[in-house]
Design an enzyme around this catalytic site. Structure first.
Site, mmCIF file in Angstrom:
data_model
loop_
_atom_site.group_PDB
_atom_site.id
_atom_site.type_symbol
_atom_site.label_atom_id
_atom_site.label_comp_id
_atom_site.label_asym_id
_atom_site.label_seq_id
_atom_site.Cartn_x
_atom_site.Cartn_y
_atom_site.Cartn_z
ATOM 1 N N ARG A 88 0.518 14.420 13.871
ATOM 2 C CA ARG A 88 0.618 14.259 12.511
ATOM 3 C C ARG A 88 0.997 15.576 11.505
ATOM 4 O O ARG A 88 0.303 16.232 11.830
ATOM 5 C CB ARG A 88 0.002 13.500 11.356
ATOM 6 C CG ARG A 88 0.528 12.422 11.189
ATOM 7 C CD ARG A 88 -0.150 11.244 10.295
ATOM 8 N NE ARG A 88 -1.228 12.031 9.561
ATOM 9 C CZ ARG A 88 -2.330 11.351 8.384
ATOM 10 N NH1 ARG A 88 -1.576 10.049 8.190
ATOM 11 N NH2 ARG A 88 -3.069 11.922 8.066
ATOM 12 N N TYR A 129 -5.474 11.202 -3.951
ATOM 13 C CA TYR A 129 -5.405 12.074 -3.204
ATOM 14 C C TYR A 129 -4.634 12.716 -1.991
ATOM 15 O O TYR A 129 -4.656 14.098 -1.732
ATOM 16 C CB TYR A 129 -7.094 12.473 -2.688
ATOM 17 C CG TYR A 129 -7.475 10.852 -1.918
ATOM 18 C CD1 TYR A 129 -7.039 11.522 -0.160
ATOM 19 C CD2 TYR A 129 -7.838 10.406 -2.188
ATOM 20 C CE1 TYR A 129 -7.174 10.768 0.625
ATOM 21 C CE2 TYR A 129 -8.403 9.184 -1.009
ATOM 22 C CZ TYR A 129 -7.737 9.236 0.259
ATOM 23 O OH TYR A 129 -8.297 7.557 0.923
ATOM 24 N N ASP A 134 0.818 -0.889 0.317
ATOM 25 C CA ASP A 134 0.373 -0.070 0.077
ATOM 26 C C ASP A 134 1.286 1.416 -0.025
ATOM 27 O O ASP A 134 1.187 1.375 0.826
ATOM 28 C CB ASP A 134 -0.988 0.176 1.089
ATOM 29 C CG ASP A 134 -2.294 0.712 1.045
ATOM 30 O OD1 ASP A 134 -1.465 2.009 0.914
ATOM 31 O OD2 ASP A 134 -2.630 1.317 2.096
#
Ligand SMILES: *Cc1c(COP(=O)(O)O)cnc(C)c1O
Length: 409
Positions: A368, A221, A196
């Site tokens: 994050r 995206y 992934d």
């Protein structure tokens, strides 16, 4: 480090001009391109042409005259260049979740003597959920299993793993798997590997072919700047393509969709991994994002990304206290983000966002910060840490309005 020294790094940055290609709102320091990439300046005009001319005037003729029908393959090859895949092995299609299902079902078919779908605890949830769904659809011939990150290689050695599904750059911590090494170890144990690349594609150089990867999937995206809900992609190594009967055997993957046959005849090559009619409006926006990368050297992107991450860690440690580094300190083992832990992380991130520094929060305690070298500057890192330090020193984050959870964090 002084602000002047940081500005000098930006002045010498080989990517300083690519920032101009993007439409960045004033007063915002955007460190969330790993969740939703920013708007390229060329996207509105491209979408305008797509809607008014191609859809509005050319109508259904556009499938041929504007080459809509080849968008999945054309965009797929552009993505392939960024992830080390020779042409004919990638298509842009569907969502990452759906492509995970396609890859898992294909891998378990190719490896039909084995029954385990393996991933790590704490992987991005959709990957694990799709494993459960396929296990159930298989009538429980297949079993989904999650083990601790440190136990993956040992678990492979038991020899019953059909497919290993890993996110190359961990979505929470940014920790990187060594793709070449893990792929080799998995193959030695008889497992196929699905990578992934949601937090890798467009963020760092990836060498799928050279690593002999079997399958890969990823998002349009995030670092690819394709817009909210952009089409995702799937890579299937050429050697496997002809061997798979797709589980999602839609008409767009048929060898001759416009023959309208009663029977399914799987398309040649990567085509059979298409399913239904592609979302052409989304493809249009994604292609603008991809075209920006065609001139960009991913080695340069990687170097800047590592510098930005190192600078962030250094400034956070010099100017704040109470945070714990959740990402690898060694830039070679980290993707293009840095995560820090704090038990009040949600409120702290809300306070930062209100001041125009946009990162995000991942439960239970991760703040994050994504660095997207095409448009993130060193001075943005400095601004982010200055605001963070001020919020902590002033206790501004303790305002109760910052504790109210929104649906999307
Ligand atoms: C963002 C992300 C996804 C997203 O999947 P969607 O189907 O687009 O919602 C999948 N996997 C990983 C690792 C991600 O980070």
């Amino acid at each position: 480090m002084t602000l002047d020294e940081i500005k000098a790094l930006d002045a010498a940055d080989p990517l300083r001009q690519t920032r101009e290609v993007f439409s960045l709102p004033d007063g915002v320091t955007y460190l969330d391109g790993n969740s939703l990439g920013v708007l390229p300046k060329a996207t509105p005009d491209a979408m305008n042409d797509m809607v008014h001319r191609q859809w509005g005037k050319d109508l259904i003729r556009s499938w041929n005259s504007n080459d809509w029908i080849n968008a999945p393959r054309r965009l797929g090859d552009k993505i392939g260049k960024l992830i080390g895949a020779a042409p004919g092995q990638v298509v842009a299609a569907d969502s990452t979740s759906v492509n995970v299902f396609k890859a898992l079902s294909a891998a378990s078919q190719l490896n039909s003597g084995k029954s385990v779908l393996l991933s790590e605890n704490g992987n991005f949830p959709t990957d694990a959920y799709m494993m459960e769904g396929l296990a159930s659809a298989s009538g429980n011939r297949l079993h989904a299993e999650l083990v601790e990150r440190g136990h993956i290689l040992a678990r492979l050695d038991r020899g019953d793993v059909a497919a290993l599904l890993l996110t190359q750059t961990h979505y929470k911590t940014g920790a990187l798997w060594d793709m070449a090494d893990v792929t080799r170890r998995a193959h030695a144990a008889g497992a196929l590997v699905i990578w992934d690349l949601s937090h890798s594609a467009g963020a760092l150089p990836v060498e799928l072919d050279a690593c002999k990867a079997d399958f890969a999937v990823g998002c349009g995206y995030k670092y690819l700047n394709g817009g909210p809900g952009a089409p995702a992609f799937i890579y299937v190594a050429q050697r496997h393509q002809g061997q798979v009967m797709p589980a999602l055997s839609g008409w767009m993957g048929h060898a001759a969709p416009f023959a309208f046959d009663d029977q399914y005849d799987a398309g040649r090559g990567i085509d059979r991994f298409l399913c239904g009619t592609p979302g052409i409006l989304g493809m249009c926006a994604l292609e603008v994002g991809l075209d920006i990368f065609q001139e960009v050297d991913m080695a340069v992107v990687r170097k800047k990304s590592q510098q930005l991450g190192d600078l962030f860690i250094r400034l956070v440690e010099d100017h704040t206290s109470g945070f714990e580094l959740a990402s690898p300190r060694d830039a070679e083992r980290r993707g293009s983000q840095v995560s820090i832990r704090h038990k009040d992380g949600y409120a702290i991130m809300q306070a930062l966002i209100e001041r125009g520094v946009i990162g995000d929060f991942r439960a239970p305690d991760i703040l994050r910060f994504g660095f997207t070298p095409l448009y993130t500057r060193h001075v943005d890192v400095w601004t982010a840490v200055s605001e963070l330090a001020d919020i902590m020193n002033s206790n501004a984050w303790q305002d109760e309005k910052y504790a109210v959870r929104a649906a999307v964090t």
